[in-house]
Design an enzyme around this catalytic site. Sequence first.
Site, PDB file in Angstrom:
ATOM      1  N   CYS A 114      49.632  39.270  31.048  1.00 33.48           N
ATOM      2  CA  CYS A 114      49.382  39.531  32.474  1.00 33.48           C
ATOM      3  C   CYS A 114      50.247  38.666  33.398  1.00 33.48           C
ATOM      4  O   CYS A 114      50.312  38.919  34.596  1.00 33.48           O
ATOM      5  CB  CYS A 114      47.910  39.349  32.803  1.00 33.48           C
ATOM      6  SG  CYS A 114      46.848  40.380  31.798  1.00 33.48           S
ATOM      7  N   HIS A 247      47.469  38.108  40.241  1.00 37.19           N
ATOM      8  CA  HIS A 247      47.145  39.064  39.173  1.00 37.19           C
ATOM      9  C   HIS A 247      45.747  39.622  39.424  1.00 37.19           C
ATOM     10  O   HIS A 247      44.813  38.874  39.712  1.00 37.19           O
ATOM     11  CB  HIS A 247      47.218  38.361  37.819  1.00 37.19           C
ATOM     12  CG  HIS A 247      46.671  39.184  36.706  1.00 37.19           C
ATOM     13  ND1 HIS A 247      47.045  40.499  36.510  1.00 37.19           N
ATOM     14  CD2 HIS A 247      45.756  38.904  35.741  1.00 37.19           C
ATOM     15  CE1 HIS A 247      46.385  40.976  35.471  1.00 37.19           C
ATOM     16  NE2 HIS A 247      45.598  40.031  34.985  1.00 37.19           N
ATOM     17  N   ASN A 277      42.437  46.150  35.985  1.00 39.05           N
ATOM     18  CA  ASN A 277      43.445  45.166  35.597  1.00 39.05           C
ATOM     19  C   ASN A 277      44.541  45.887  34.813  1.00 39.05           C
ATOM     20  O   ASN A 277      44.298  46.380  33.713  1.00 39.05           O
ATOM     21  CB  ASN A 277      42.750  44.100  34.731  1.00 39.05           C
ATOM     22  CG  ASN A 277      43.699  43.043  34.214  1.00 39.05           C
ATOM     23  OD1 ASN A 277      44.909  43.192  34.271  1.00 39.05           O
ATOM     24  ND2 ASN A 277      43.145  41.971  33.683  1.00 39.05           N
TER      25      ASN A 277
HETATM   26  O1  UT7 Z   1      44.123  39.386  32.704  1.00 36.87           O
HETATM   27  C1  UT7 Z   1      43.082  38.546  32.313  1.00 36.87           C
HETATM   28  C2  UT7 Z   1      42.057  39.445  31.677  1.00 36.87           C
HETATM   29  N1  UT7 Z   1      40.764  38.953  31.582  1.00 36.87           N
HETATM   30  C3  UT7 Z   1      39.948  38.610  32.598  1.00 36.87           C
HETATM   31  O2  UT7 Z   1      40.295  38.540  33.729  1.00 36.87           O
HETATM   32  C4  UT7 Z   1      38.527  38.341  32.250  1.00 36.87           C
HETATM   33  C5  UT7 Z   1      37.927  37.177  32.974  1.00 36.87           C
HETATM   34  N2  UT7 Z   1      36.512  37.189  32.785  1.00 36.87           N
HETATM   35  C6  UT7 Z   1      35.711  38.022  33.489  1.00 36.87           C
HETATM   36  O3  UT7 Z   1      36.182  38.745  34.346  1.00 36.87           O
HETATM   37  C7  UT7 Z   1      34.237  37.987  33.224  1.00 36.87           C
HETATM   38  O4  UT7 Z   1      33.952  36.934  32.311  1.00 36.87           O
HETATM   39  C8  UT7 Z   1      33.709  39.327  32.651  1.00 36.87           C
HETATM   40  C9  UT7 Z   1      33.768  40.393  33.738  1.00 36.87           C
HETATM   41  C10 UT7 Z   1      34.549  39.776  31.453  1.00 36.87           C
HETATM   42  C11 UT7 Z   1      32.266  39.189  32.193  1.00 36.87           C
HETATM   43  O5  UT7 Z   1      31.477  38.722  33.273  1.00 36.87           O
HETATM   44  P1  UT7 Z   1      30.452  37.525  33.040  1.00 36.87           P
HETATM   45  O6  UT7 Z   1      29.764  37.318  34.307  1.00 36.87           O
HETATM   46  O7  UT7 Z   1      31.243  36.382  32.447  1.00 36.87           O
HETATM   47  O8  UT7 Z   1      29.454  38.157  31.992  1.00 36.87           O
HETATM   48  P2  UT7 Z   1      29.064  37.655  30.524  1.00 36.87           P
HETATM   49  O9  UT7 Z   1      30.206  37.815  29.576  1.00 36.87           O
HETATM   50  O10 UT7 Z   1      28.413  36.312  30.649  1.00 36.87           O
HETATM   51  O11 UT7 Z   1      27.960  38.701  30.128  1.00 36.87           O
HETATM   52  C12 UT7 Z   1      26.702  38.751  30.812  1.00 36.87           C
HETATM   53  C13 UT7 Z   1      25.901  39.895  30.230  1.00 36.87           C
HETATM   54  C14 UT7 Z   1      25.824  39.881  28.710  1.00 36.87           C
HETATM   55  O12 UT7 Z   1      24.510  40.287  28.347  1.00 36.87           O
HETATM   56  P3  UT7 Z   1      23.418  39.208  27.884  1.00 36.87           P
HETATM   57  O13 UT7 Z   1      24.028  38.531  26.688  1.00 36.87           O
HETATM   58  O14 UT7 Z   1      23.248  38.288  29.053  1.00 36.87           O
HETATM   59  O15 UT7 Z   1      22.234  40.063  27.585  1.00 36.87           O
HETATM   60  C15 UT7 Z   1      26.804  40.948  28.301  1.00 36.87           C
HETATM   61  O16 UT7 Z   1      26.462  41.556  27.058  1.00 36.87           O
HETATM   62  O17 UT7 Z   1      26.492  41.144  30.583  1.00 36.87           O
HETATM   63  C16 UT7 Z   1      26.636  41.939  29.412  1.00 36.87           C
HETATM   64  N3  UT7 Z   1      27.815  42.793  29.591  1.00 36.87           N
HETATM   65  C17 UT7 Z   1      27.765  44.003  30.164  1.00 36.87           C
HETATM   66  N4  UT7 Z   1      26.741  44.732  30.650  1.00 36.87           N
HETATM   67  C18 UT7 Z   1      27.032  45.952  31.165  1.00 36.87           C
HETATM   68  C19 UT7 Z   1      29.096  42.512  29.264  1.00 36.87           C
HETATM   69  N5  UT7 Z   1      29.882  43.542  29.615  1.00 36.87           N
HETATM   70  C20 UT7 Z   1      29.082  44.483  30.169  1.00 36.87           C
HETATM   71  C21 UT7 Z   1      29.325  45.750  30.724  1.00 36.87           C
HETATM   72  N6  UT7 Z   1      28.265  46.437  31.212  1.00 36.87           N
HETATM   73  N7  UT7 Z   1      30.555  46.297  30.798  1.00 36.87           N
END
Ligand code: UT7
Length: 320
Positions: A114, A247, A277
């Site tokens: 990225c 980005h 993204n």
């Molecule tokens: O170019 C660089 C590319 N990468 C990035 O920019 C990613 C950077 N990170 C992020 O943007 C965030 O960390 C995410 C958007 C990927 C995730 O957000 P978060 O607030 O860090 O969520 P999390 O990973 O802590 O997950 C919270 C909950 C989990 O459930 P439990 O364990 O609390 O029950 C996940 O299983 O959200 C759940 N979850 C979802 N639920 C519905 C994860 N993905 C999804 C989804 N829909 N798509």
Amino acid sequence: MIYSRIVGTGSVLPGAPVTNDDLVARGVDTSDDWIIERTGIHARHIAPPGVTSSQLGVEAAQKALSAAGVDAGSIDLIIVATSTPDQIFPSTASLIQEKLGVAGCAVFDLQAVCSGFVYALTVADKFIRSGSHKRALVIGAEIFSHILDWNDRRTCVLFGDGAGAVVVEASPEPGVLASAIHADGRHHKILEVPGNVRNGRIEGSPFIHMDGQAVFKFAVRALSEVALEVLHAAGLDKEQLDWLVPHQANIRILQATARRLDLPIEKVIATLAHQGNTSAASVPLALDAAVRDGRIRSGQHVMLQGVGGGFTWGAVLLRI
Ligand code: UT7
């Protein structure tokens, strides 16, 4: 003294937008509310089957050439930032060169995920400032949908396809004021596609694997630190910055970066709501959108920023 300056931008998004509800309808275990709240993404574009990065890249390049008012034949360097090349080899840049109907100039791909476009623009700037090359096409082109696991809701909702391009040429006045690119390979596992083709088979996973929270924290720190580094190198204060074009990964990353820099969020160009993204394409897509809608204007200071797998990060400060 020779400097480099962006003289034209172009971009393309394939097909129709795919909304969050469309993903739910296709069986992804997610919701419109979750995706919007956690990422700011409402929709992304997914290329139809058969469409390649070089096809998107050449379309974006042609728009940038037309905006610059120059012919492809006058280009003496093509750099393509992509993590989703058409083939293992030759480079996507070679394929774009052929599609542009030109031959002879230097072409290569650059792999910094990225951060790829910011890396590629930094390299083009150095080629031009050295005097060896006069006019470059710098392209970010991705079909990230090819490496998405639609059963992994933690990643598949985030990404989209697209391409953006700029024409950069030698100028007596600086367009690129300063740049910095960095990497820390110790963190390569927090964002990776570990698989590869070996002996006629794919070995390892061919899909994106990501530790979202680790990437989030790294991205905010890297983007704010490199912004200050590049402003310092150019001798500018952050108050002199008109636009930040980061980005486009997650609106919360953009907001946190703006907060850390004490920069009004109104100065941050955000296009991710309807593009997701698009990895190396995200910065030139956002730049082109803001140039074409008249927000970015001649004389302004604009900072482009990349961050991504590797781990890599960087920034380029422009006077438009
Ligand atoms: O170019 C660089 C590319 N990468 C990035 O920019 C990613 C950077 N990170 C992020 O943007 C965030 O960390 C995410 C958007 C990927 C995730 O957000 P978060 O607030 O860090 O969520 P999390 O990973 O802590 O997950 C919270 C909950 C989990 O459930 P439990 O364990 O609390 O029950 C996940 O299983 O959200 C759940 N979850 C979802 N639920 C519905 C994860 N993905 C999804 C989804 N829909 N798509």
